[in-house]
Design an enzyme around this catalytic site. Structure first.
Site, PDB file in Angstrom:
ATOM      1  CG  ASP A 140     -52.274 -46.118  34.613  1.00  0.00           C
ATOM      2  OD1 ASP A 140     -51.278 -46.865  34.535  1.00  0.00           O
ATOM      3  OD2 ASP A 140     -53.116 -46.015  33.702  1.00  0.00           O
ATOM      4  NE  ARG A 175     -23.556 -51.585  28.840  1.00  0.00           N
ATOM      5  CZ  ARG A 175     -23.654 -52.878  28.593  1.00  0.00           C
ATOM      6  NH1 ARG A 175     -24.458 -53.626  29.320  1.00  0.00           N
ATOM      7  NH2 ARG A 175     -22.958 -53.424  27.623  1.00  0.00           N
ATOM      8  CG  MET A 182     -47.322 -49.556  31.500  1.00  0.00           C
ATOM      9  SD  MET A 182     -48.593 -50.828  31.636  1.00  0.00           S
ATOM     10  CE  MET A 182     -48.460 -51.609  30.042  1.00  0.00           C
ATOM     11  CD  GLU A 235     -47.670 -45.877  29.411  1.00  0.00           C
ATOM     12  OE1 GLU A 235     -47.322 -46.838  28.707  1.00  0.00           O
ATOM     13  OE2 GLU A 235     -48.785 -45.819  29.964  1.00  0.00           O
ATOM     14  CG  HIS A 284     -48.833 -55.421  29.078  1.00  0.00           C
ATOM     15  ND1 HIS A 284     -48.152 -54.826  28.046  1.00  0.00           N
ATOM     16  CD2 HIS A 284     -50.095 -54.962  29.026  1.00  0.00           C
ATOM     17  CE1 HIS A 284     -48.988 -54.043  27.385  1.00  0.00           C
ATOM     18  NE2 HIS A 284     -50.167 -54.107  27.944  1.00  0.00           N
ATOM     19  CD  GLN A 286     -44.911 -51.040  34.585  1.00  0.00           C
ATOM     20  OE1 GLN A 286     -44.901 -49.925  35.070  1.00  0.00           O
ATOM     21  NE2 GLN A 286     -44.814 -51.248  33.284  1.00  0.00           N
ATOM     22  NE  ARG A 287     -52.520 -54.199  32.064  1.00  0.00           N
ATOM     23  CZ  ARG A 287     -53.074 -53.836  30.899  1.00  0.00           C
ATOM     24  NH1 ARG A 287     -52.902 -52.599  30.447  1.00  0.00           N
ATOM     25  NH2 ARG A 287     -53.788 -54.679  30.217  1.00  0.00           N
TER      26      ARG A 287
HETATM   27  O1  F6P Z   1     -54.192 -47.911  32.290  1.00  0.00           O
HETATM   28  C1  F6P Z   1     -53.398 -49.019  32.524  1.00  0.00           C
HETATM   29  C2  F6P Z   1     -52.360 -49.186  31.440  1.00  0.00           C
HETATM   30  O2  F6P Z   1     -51.566 -50.282  31.785  1.00  0.00           O
HETATM   31  C3  F6P Z   1     -51.527 -47.938  31.147  1.00  0.00           C
HETATM   32  O3  F6P Z   1     -50.527 -47.735  32.104  1.00  0.00           O
HETATM   33  C4  F6P Z   1     -51.040 -48.248  29.758  1.00  0.00           C
HETATM   34  O4  F6P Z   1     -50.760 -47.066  29.035  1.00  0.00           O
HETATM   35  C5  F6P Z   1     -52.199 -48.957  29.141  1.00  0.00           C
HETATM   36  O5  F6P Z   1     -52.975 -49.479  30.200  1.00  0.00           O
HETATM   37  C6  F6P Z   1     -51.802 -50.066  28.203  1.00  0.00           C
HETATM   38  O6  F6P Z   1     -52.966 -50.700  27.810  1.00  0.00           O
HETATM   39  P1  F6P Z   1     -53.076 -51.949  26.826  1.00  0.00           P
HETATM   40  O7  F6P Z   1     -51.712 -52.443  26.478  1.00  0.00           O
HETATM   41  O8  F6P Z   1     -53.897 -52.928  27.582  1.00  0.00           O
HETATM   42  O9  F6P Z   1     -53.803 -51.402  25.648  1.00  0.00           O
END
Ligand code: F6P
Length: 368
Positions: A140, A175, A182, A235, A284, A286-287
């Site tokens: 974030d 479209r 996130m 989000e 996710h 993104q992570r």
């Molecule tokens: O803080 C990181 C983050 O990926 C946020 O962007 C997101 O809101 C949150 O964690 C989601 O967390 P989880 O799905 O792990 O509970």
């Protein structure tokens, strides 16, 4: 000099955690002759009989590009509780147990990799006199004391690629494509990716939007012959005077999770423009996975700097990036403020200069 130190990863994972672990182990062993122990599943591994394992340089081979964390992590464990009105409390019992276990096992200091929540727990250890150094992690990028957290740049790359791909399908079908990204209560991912992925509209929590302005942008693009629109929405974004949108929780999720603003937008836009719209929630993706080269570099520098901080006698600090230098700042300072996008800051101004709308009520009419 410490003989044995522990390393902990807490909170949501981010690309680069393993790269930090690798740098911590290599620096601690090579430069200072320390032994490093990996604590499993965040601070939880310090409870009961303690779950930790020795990490030698040979154990961190191949970790630089690896996503996730080899130590495991969890979001909200035993070390903090929320009162019904949202106040955080740090129960004494787990803290004492952890300190007792570390004394018994000879762990003399901890390197803690985490975001605001995890670092606030680390600060509790520091307050009880236990040597701690924090390493700022979150996709974030919302920690105030550092210009960047590792994981953020990789998340931007992934969101940019998603926008590039949505661009071509949006154009082919005329479209409206909406990408929900996130960022919790900040719009850093949406803003950066919106700029690098050529979004037409960026919606972020720091600039509450009005639906009419978003609709105006879609219609103006249509009228100009660009019959598609790409929107990136954070989000945590919400309508002016409205509320954030949350997902319905399953039984296993303990905390409220942001999500659903993209779908809300899609329905409103279809209704108000008569155009087909689709929403993609990047979530996710993104992570997960490998850190990009920038995050590998930042994570490696942060890991080495964290060990130097402990070895030089600093206590209760967090490594941070400021003006391209890795420095340390007091942990206490690092956790009090969330870094938000400045609504009239340079990135927002640049975006507006090139014709991106933020859906703000005071924006001039949208011109393509
Ligand atoms: O803080 C990181 C983050 O990926 C946020 O962007 C997101 O809101 C949150 O964690 C989601 O967390 P989880 O799905 O792990 O509970």
């Amino acid at each position: 000099m410490f003989k044995k130190i522990g390393v902990v990863t807490g909170g949501g994972d981010a690309p680069g955690l393993n790269a930090v672990i690798r740098a911590v182990v290599r620096t601690a062993v090579r430069r200072y002759g320390m032994k490093v122990f990996g604590i499993e599943n965040s601070f939880e591994g310090l409870l009961d009989d303690a779950k930790m394992r020795r990490l030698k340089p040979s154990d961190v081979i191949g970790l630089l590009p690896r996503g996730g964390t080899i130590l495991g992590t969890c979001n909200s464990g035993s070390f903090c509780r929320y009162t019904p009105d949202g106040e955080v409390i740090y129960p004494e019992e787990p803290m004492e147990k952890a300190l007792e276990n570390m004394e018994r096992l000879g762990i003399e200091a901890l390197v803690v990799l985490g975001g605001e929540g995890t670092l606030a727990i680390a600060e509790q250890f520091h307050k009880r006199g236990f040597p701690i150094v924090g390493v700022p992690k979150t996709i974030d990028n919302d920690l105030a004391a550092t210009e960047l957290t590792f994981g953020f740049m990789t998340a931007i790359d992934i969101a940019t690629e998603a926008l590039d791909r949505l661009h071509t399908t949006a154009e082919s079908h005329n479209r409206v494509m909406i990408l929900e990204v996130m960022g919790r209560n900040t719009g850093w991912i949406a803003l950066h990716a919106g700029l690098t992925g050529s979004a037409d509209v960026i919606l972020i929590p720091e600039i509450p939007f009005v639906m009419d302005k978003v609709v105006e942008a879609v219609k103006a693009r249509d009228a100009s012959g660009s019959r598609f629109t790409n929107i990136v929405v954070a989000e945590g974004a919400s309508e002016l005077g409205g509320e954030e949108v949350f997902l319905e929780n399953g039984t296993a999720s303990k905390v409220k999770r942001l999500g659903g603003i993209g779908e809300y937008l899609r329905r409103q836009i279809e209704e108000k423009t008569g155009k087909e719209a689709r929403t993609v929630v990047l979530g996710h993706l993104q992570r997960g996975g490998s850190p990009n080269s920038f995050d590998r570099m930042l994570a490696t520098n942060f890991g080495a700097a964290a060990v130097h901080s402990l070895a030089s006698g600093e206590r209760g600090r967090m490594v941070a990036l400021q003006s391209s230098l890795v420095i340390t700042v007091p942990l206490e300072e690092a956790i009090v403020n969330i870094k938000k996008v400045t609504p009239d800051g340079q990135l927002v101004r640049t975006a507006r200069d090139i014709g991106i709308s933020f859906g703000a009520p005071d924006e001039p009419p949208y011109v393509v």
